[in-house]
Enzyme design. Structure first.
Site, mmCIF file in Angstrom:
data_model
loop_
_atom_site.group_PDB
_atom_site.id
_atom_site.type_symbol
_atom_site.label_atom_id
_atom_site.label_comp_id
_atom_site.label_asym_id
_atom_site.label_seq_id
_atom_site.Cartn_x
_atom_site.Cartn_y
_atom_site.Cartn_z
ATOM 1 N N LYS A 13 63.726 -6.935 7.543
ATOM 2 C CA LYS A 13 63.125 -6.430 8.782
ATOM 3 C C LYS A 13 61.607 -6.606 8.779
ATOM 4 C CE LYS A 13 64.578 -2.223 8.075
ATOM 5 N NZ LYS A 13 65.183 -2.445 6.720
ATOM 6 N N ARG A 88 65.538 6.229 11.896
ATOM 7 C CA ARG A 88 66.468 6.159 10.768
ATOM 8 C C ARG A 88 67.499 7.274 10.822
ATOM 9 N NH1 ARG A 88 62.765 3.131 7.197
ATOM 10 N NH2 ARG A 88 63.797 2.609 5.254
ATOM 11 N N ARG A 122 61.456 -8.185 -4.838
ATOM 12 C CA ARG A 122 60.393 -8.013 -3.829
ATOM 13 C C ARG A 122 59.056 -7.692 -4.481
ATOM 14 N NH1 ARG A 122 61.326 -4.182 1.328
ATOM 15 N NH2 ARG A 122 61.615 -2.525 -0.194
ATOM 16 N N ARG A 155 57.086 -2.333 -5.568
ATOM 17 C CA ARG A 155 57.045 -0.986 -4.975
ATOM 18 C C ARG A 155 57.716 0.027 -5.904
ATOM 19 N NH1 ARG A 155 58.967 -1.374 1.233
ATOM 20 N NH2 ARG A 155 60.193 0.384 0.485
ATOM 21 N N ARG A 166 68.697 4.787 -1.655
ATOM 22 C CA ARG A 166 68.354 4.345 -0.303
ATOM 23 C C ARG A 166 69.565 3.753 0.411
ATOM 24 N NH1 ARG A 166 63.963 0.821 -2.342
ATOM 25 N NH2 ARG A 166 63.529 0.039 -0.267
#
Ligand code: ADP
Ligand code: ADP
Length: 208
Positions: A13, A88, A122, A155, A166
């Site tokens: 996203k 969310r 990532r 992160r 998550r």
């Protein structure tokens, strides 16, 4: 063009919102980036939510709703925006409905195995939120941001434990928004498994 990007963590996203924001000249509003900025600057909000975010939980609705209300009130968001990572929860979606209308909600789809691969590779440039992947979307120089040359980081919530949390939060709290927006007739599914360029081409077609 008023858009919401919905989908599990790691679906792409943020990457696609960055590209579309440039292409259409509308702001990319990522609640994750705003919240990470608050944590970095050690604001009251940042201090309150740091642990929740690093563990992969959701920041309380009242806090995220006021952040978004304030951001959407700025003049650059009047004609259009891309909301990435908000809403969310159903409560957030109800609150958003009172703030603005939406043209389209893009539902990024990716299976869990691929999500884990994307999140574990990532790397991000902290100050700008620019995102890379060690294999799928590497920076020009390893470990460095293409634009500033500064270091990239992993992160703190891209750990195995936090990723699992998550995904569970996504399934329980966020996935119900798929039928919420389907019932409103504004949902478009987007297969986000192909290459970034292919996904972007499909995205452009979906919003044209
Ligand atoms: P989200 O904002 O949905 O959490 P990101 O945009 O941060 O997802 O993407 C997650 C990771 O996957 C990043 O490392 C990014 O570079 C990479 N990525 C994004 N889109 C693709 C794609 N189409 N194919 C492969 N990797 C991708
Ligand atoms: P990803 O796309 O990888 O899931 P984001 O950058 O969108 O990550 O969000 C990172 C974290 O910030 C979330 O796990 C959550 O703790 C917090 N957060 C972001 N957006 C929201 C939101 N709309 N409601 C509650 N918490 C949020």
């Amino acid at each position: 063009m008023k858009l919401v990007f919905l989908g599990p963590p790691g679906a792409g996203k943020g990457t696609m919102a960055g590209r579309l924001s440039e292409e259409k000249d509308i702001p990319h509003i990522s609640t994750g980036d705003i919240i990470r900025g608050a944590i970095r600057n050690q604001t009251d909000l940042g201090k309150k939510v740091k642990e929740i975010v690093e563990a992969g939980g959701l920041v309380p609705d009242d806090l995220t709703i006021s952040l978004v209300e304030e951001r959407l009130g700025k003049s650059d968001a009047r004609e259009g925006f891309i909301l990435d990572g908000f809403p969310r929860t159903i409560a957030q979606a109800d609150a958003l409905k009172k703030m603005t209308s939406l043209d389209r909600v893009i539902n990024f789809q990716l299976d869990d195995e691929e999500i884990v691969k994307r999140l574990s590779g990532r790397r991000v440039h902290k100050a700008s939120g620019r995102t890379y992947h060690i294999l799928f979307n590497p920076p020009k120089t390893e470990g460095k941001d293409d634009v500033t040359g500064e270091d990239l980081i992993t992160r703190p919530d891209d750990t195995k434990q936090s990723i699992e949390k998550r995904l569970e939060v996504y399934r329980n709290q966020t996935a119900p928004l798929i039928s919420y927006y389907k019932e409103e007739g504004i949902l478009t599914d987007l297969d986000s498994s192909p290459s970034p360029d292919a996904v972007f081409a499909d995205l452009l077609a979906a919003v044209s």
